[in-house]
Design an enzyme around this catalytic site. Structure first.
Site: not given
Length: 790
Positions: A287, A478-479, A484, A586, A590
């Site tokens: 992952h 998101k985290r 990111k 993901t 969404k």
């Protein structure tokens, strides 16, 4: 996992009936749903993915179990205090959990510590400490198919005879404390999802869930019929045909040596046969490609906690290396790279390597990620066994992420193409027939606006922020992590703010920027990013010149139930990680299935989403994976284009003391910051995996200071953040504070006009306005003087 009530009603097809019944009782179903606690039993996207898998397997009618730990305290609750993240315990079980059922009849022992004895009858693991694993079952219903699977969570319990000797000696307190130590295993979830934290308690948790689960699987395999506890099957030849164990990243990697231990030591299966069974049973999903997230446990910790498993891992590694040596004779470096045991000052066990050699299949979670796995992370293993590696792109359950959270949109789609899309999303292609249908487009837009109005009311009630529901909802949830790139979003927000301030009478599309996510408690940089976001919001949201044109909101305590509210309301989805760092993502799916447009990089599943939806329907920017890799290899390239393009970022970075940086993030001393986000030149530090921001940082240095300074070959003085004597800042940037021996130095640019003596006029690349620039700074950015790294 999120909440269970509404998801269960949707999957059973009872939502309308329950809504009507509750209404007849004078109650509000939505209020009832809000009372339920989120089951925060996983970490970030990895935990949510597992929950989606459970729902999808039940809907497909697959006989599947989900195993995990019943944490007393789940992922922490996030509070924002003075702009900083503060963690609070998530006591989600304080009122009990009506969805679970304790199954004490299936309680199992789990062993730790002890020593290993080799006897003529086989190997024995003795003198161990025993902790009991109590199972709690939660039903997972499929969608209208009369199938209910089970999620079984283990809770640690101390045995009744725990430290009985101390108890009999009168040391009651010590005996109780020891019981608490045993039960600490399932007390709290570790909150790091992209960072390895090598604590003994974490290793205990990983073995605890693996040992209990494998005993449960083997007990079920041995029983001939449902509910029977008497072992009937004693031959394990068919075990891989009846059981498939999917390792969700390296956290359950101990399944491999534990299954070997049970087969060899307990069931007396031949070693080679046991190894064949183990490999055919286990499969591994990788992952992450981030090196800091890969688990590497110290051998010394294993030796103390799981001595028998260490012996098994050593034996498996020897078999593996013998095979590699036979295929690649004399290649010592390859043996070192492929070994499960990493040599060094502290010998460590590479759990990812253990998963690869102990599984019959290894997959990434998006095509681009699987390619990186094969060509980089596990390159040597791929060359050894290419047939083992494959791709399985992640997905989401449309029941929760469309039907449940956006029923208005689901109803409109069902009117046009029927309800088949609920279990087969490929049927959404039928909507292409209505691409120019004005009625359909108007209905979709109406639902989106209703969702925005509803979420705006939620923000006003819970965050005390009034926003313009007609504005563009620009969302990144998101985290919080450097790769990111919430930081990049911050720079964009500042740039938009500067544009409005420069020309407040100009017409702008109103925009509400929402950023949400939790930072791991020990992740300093991520917490600093949250502080930056909240500081930006504090200034922009209170600036009368800006008004409703721009708002910046940090969504506190982002979780599944909050995602179900914000995602249907979003207009723009930010998926902007550096190419090659996000395994899949993901959240991108969404947002898209709920009608949001996507702006992002060619990273993770964005690549396949662009192929499916058409790249012209996404806003794609930034470097590709190969560009980032080339940049890593070559370092920074001195190009005029990068320098000029970064002037806009430079202006955002140095928006100075007259805006939000004043008294908040400017001084490194204030708030205990270590210079990472304190916006002096030296303070803007960027890690390797923020690749394309390097150009920004470099451009900032070029745009802001025109001459090198003495001190080293690169023209800067180590340890200093002040500009060199005679340096002239970019004229459109507010001036930087300068000190000399503790005393203030006259600023190079006057605060009122932004001009310097002897200045000349030139076009500012950041705002396209005429600007004043001194002769010293007017030389092209590509000249040697300007191209030196500060």
């Amino acid at each position: 996992m999120g909440r269970t009530l509404q998801n269960t009603m949707v999957n059973l097809g009872l939502q309308n009936a329950c809504d009507e019944a509750i209404y007849q009782l004078g109650l509000d179903l939505e209020e009832l749903e809000e009372i339920e606690e989120d089951a925060g039993l996983g970490n970030g996207g990895l935990g949510r993915l597992a929950a989606c898998f459970l729902d999808s397997m039940a809907t497909l009618g697959l006989a599947a179990y989900g195993y995990g730990i019943r944490y007393e305290f789940g992922i922490f609750n996030q509070k924002i205090v003075d702009g900083w993240q503060v963690e609070e315990a998530d006591d989600w079980l304080r009122y009990g959990n009506p969805w679970e059922k304790a199954r004490p009849e299936y309680m199992l022992p789990v062993h730790f510590y002890g020593r290993v004895e080799h006897t003529p009858d086989g190997v024995k693991w003795i003198d161990t400490q025993v902790v009991l694993a109590m199972p709690y079952d939660t039903p997972v219903p499929g969608y209208k198919n009369n199938t209910v699977n089970t999620m079984r969570l283990w809770s640690a319990k101390a045995p009744n005879d725990f430290n009985l000797q101390e108890f009999n000696m009168g040391d009651y307190i010590e005996a109780v404390l020891d019981r608490n130590l045993a039960e600490n295993i399932s007390r709290v979830l570790y909150p790091n999802d992209n960072f390895f934290e090598g604590k003994e308690l974490r290793l205990k948790q990983e073995y605890f869930v693996v040992a209990a689960t494998l005993q449960d699987i083997i007990r079920r395999f041995k029983s001939s019929k449902f509910g029977c506890r008497d072992p009937v099957r004693t031959c394990f030849e068919t075990f891989p045909d009846k059981v498939a164990i999917q390792l969700n990243d390296t956290h359950p990697a101990l399944s491999i040596p534990e299954l070997m231990r049970i087969l060899v030591d307990v069931e007396k299966v031949d070693w080679d046969k046991a190894w064949e069974i183990t490999k055919r049973t286990c499969a591994y999903t990788n992952h992450t490609v981030l090196p800091e997230a890969l688990e590497r446990w110290p051998v010394s910790m294993f030796e103390k906690l799981l001595p028998r498993h260490l012996e098994i891992i050593y034996a498996l590694n020897q078999m593996h290396l013998d095979r590699v040596a036979a295929l690649y004779p004399g290649d010592i470096d390859r043996l070192r790279r492929m070994s499960v045991i990493e040599e060094g000052d502290c010998k460590r066990i590479n759990m990812a390597h253990l998963c690869v050699i102990g599984s019959h299949a290894v997959n990434g979670v998006a095509r681009i990620h699987s390619d990186i796995v094969k060509n980089s992370v596990f390159k040597d293993f791929y060359e050894l066994e290419p047939e083992k590696f494959q791709n399985k792109t992640n997905g989401i359950t449309p029941r929760r992420w469309l039907l449940l959270c956006n029923p208005g949109l689901a109803d409109i789609i069902a009117e046009k193409i029927g309800e088949g899309f609920i279990t087969d999303l490929s049927q959404l292609k039928k909507l292409l027939e209505f691409i120019d249908n004005e009625t359909f487009i108007r209905d979709v837009a109406k639902v989106k606006q209703e969702n925005k109005l509803k979420f705006a009311a939620y923000l006003e009630e819970h965050y005390k922020v009034k926003i313009n529901p007609m504005s563009m909802f620009d969302v990144q949830v998101k985290r919080i992590h450097e790769y990111k790139r919430q930081l990049l979003n911050c720079l964009h927000a500042i740039t938009l703010y500067n544009r409005i301030r420069c020309n407040p009478s100009k017409s702008f599309v109103p925009r509400t920027i929402m950023i949400g996510g939790k930072a791991a408690p020990g992740y300093h940089m991520a917490k600093m990013i949250i502080k930056l976001i909240t500081s930006i919001g504090e200034v922009i949201n209170n600036d009368p010149y800006v008004g409703d044109k721009l708002k910046v909101i940090f969504l506190e305590n982002y979780r599944v139930s909050l995602a179900e509210k914000v995602i249907p309301a979003a207009d723009l989805s930010q998926q902007i990680s550096t190419a090659g760092t996000e395994a899949s993502g993901t959240g991108n799916m969404k947002f898209m299935v709920n009608g949001a447009l996507t702006i992002g990089t060619m990273d993770g599943a964005n690549v396949e989403m662009a192929e499916e939806a058409g790249e012209e329907n996404l806003f794609i920017f930034g470097m590709r994976v190969e560009d980032v890799e080339a940049l890593d290899r070559k370092g920074l390239v001195n190009t005029r284009a990068c320098q000029m393009g970064s002037a806009l970022v430079a202006r955002a970075m140095f928006s100075g003391r007259d805006t939000f940086l004043s008294g908040q993030l400017w001084s490194r001393k204030k708030q205990g910051a270590r210079g990472s986000l304190c916006l002096g030149l030296r303070g803007f530090s960027l890690p390797r995996h923020t690749g394309c921001e390097w150009d920004m940082a470099r451009g900032i240095r070029h745009c802001c200071w025109s001459e090198p300074r003495a001190g080293c070959s690169d023209g800067h003085s180590p340890g200093s953040t002040a500009p060199h004597a005679g340096a002239v800042p970019h004229p459109c940037l507010p001036s930087l504070p300068q000190t000399q021996g503790g005393a203030a130095v006259p600023e190079a640019v006057s605060a009122g006009t932004g001009t310097t003596p002897g200045s000349t006029m030139s076009a500012c690349p950041s705002c396209a306005r005429p600007s004043t620039r001194s002769p010293a700074a007017s030389s092209p950015l590509g000249t040697p003087a300007a191209s030196r790294m500060w």
